[in-house]
Scaffold this motif. Structure first.
Motif: not given
Length: 256
Positions: A18-19, A35, A37-38, A68, A70
């Motif tokens: 999903t990522s 990365i 996520r989602g 990661q 956001q």
């Protein structure tokens, strides 16, 4: 480790189910991966499109880790860019140029120029000239900048119509006359920002100039082929410009 920055999406690759791993040209942290996520979700897919500006928060346990992201959308350009060949190939060609830079090296000037040009790609008469200036800026940041402000032979700042293929410096009409067949043409709008790129012939000269030095100092030196996106962008940009003669310049002549 944590920082916040603004950046422009260059590309994505899948990561797990999903990522995605997002490649972003950030203003204060250079070309940086992380990365999301989602990232393949319906909510984030429209956000993570090449050319979009995003607000980023990056976190990792150590600075050298992938980390990661956001992300929050700041400027949704991708839909508009996909409406024209100049937009589609322009964002790809500039992303390919930015990938020539070392990862995580800061280049705020290139980030800002990238954003300005992306916002101008729907103005065909300006897009090609702005892109050429972007190539010149990338060459400069890579350590291969051209000196187009004064004649290498006389120091004159007027009547600059050539560039030496050896030194990358401008040459005046008078000083360059004996070697005109060995010199590269310098379109007037490059040394003089008050002048505009008015036709396909001038733009072809500019593409040929930057292409020569990119090939010599970057692509050939690294043993890689020039990105196909550059050829595609050159083709689209030349077709959008008025013709000086009866036919548009050959794109093969421009990129070789």
């Amino acid at each position: 480790m944590e920082w916040r920055d603004e950046g422009i999406i260059l590309g994505l690759r899948k990561h797990g189910e999903t990522s995605v791993i997002a490649e972003v040209m950030t203003r204060a942290h250079g070309r940086h991966l992380g990365i999301v996520r989602g990232g393949r979700s319906k909510r984030l897919q429209p956000v993570l499109q090449p050319g979009n500006s995003v607000d980023l928060v990056w976190r990792a346990r150590l600075d050298e880790h992938l980390g990661q992201y956001q992300v929050e959308l700041l400027n949704a350009r991708a839909g508009r860019l996909m409406e024209s060949a100049i937009g589609v190939h322009g964002v790809q060609a500039m992303a390919a140029l930015l990938r020539l830079l070392p990862e995580r090296d800061t280049h705020p000037r290139l980030h800002d120029a990238f954003a300005i040009i992306l916002d101008s790609l729907d103005t065909p008469g300006e897009a090609g000239a702005l892109y050429v200036r972007f190539e010149l800026a990338v060459l400069e940041d890579l350590g291969f900048g051209l000196d187009l402000n004064e004649c290498a032979a006389s120091g004159s700042r007027s009547d600059l119509i050539y560039v030496s293929p050896k030194s990358g410096r401008a040459v005046s009409a008078e000083a360059g006359a004996p070697w005109a067949d060995r010199l590269l043409a310098l379109p007037a709008f490059l040394p003089d920002r008050s002048k505009a790129c008015t036709d396909a012939g001038m733009l072809a000269q500019a593409f040929r100039l930057t292409g020569y030095f990119l090939n010599r100092h970057v692509f050939e030196a690294r043993g890689v082929e020039p990105p196909i996106s550059r050829e595609s962008f050159c083709t689209a940009a030349l077709r959008a410009m008025p013709q000086a003669g009866h036919e548009h310049p050959s794109v093969q002549d421009v990129i070789s």
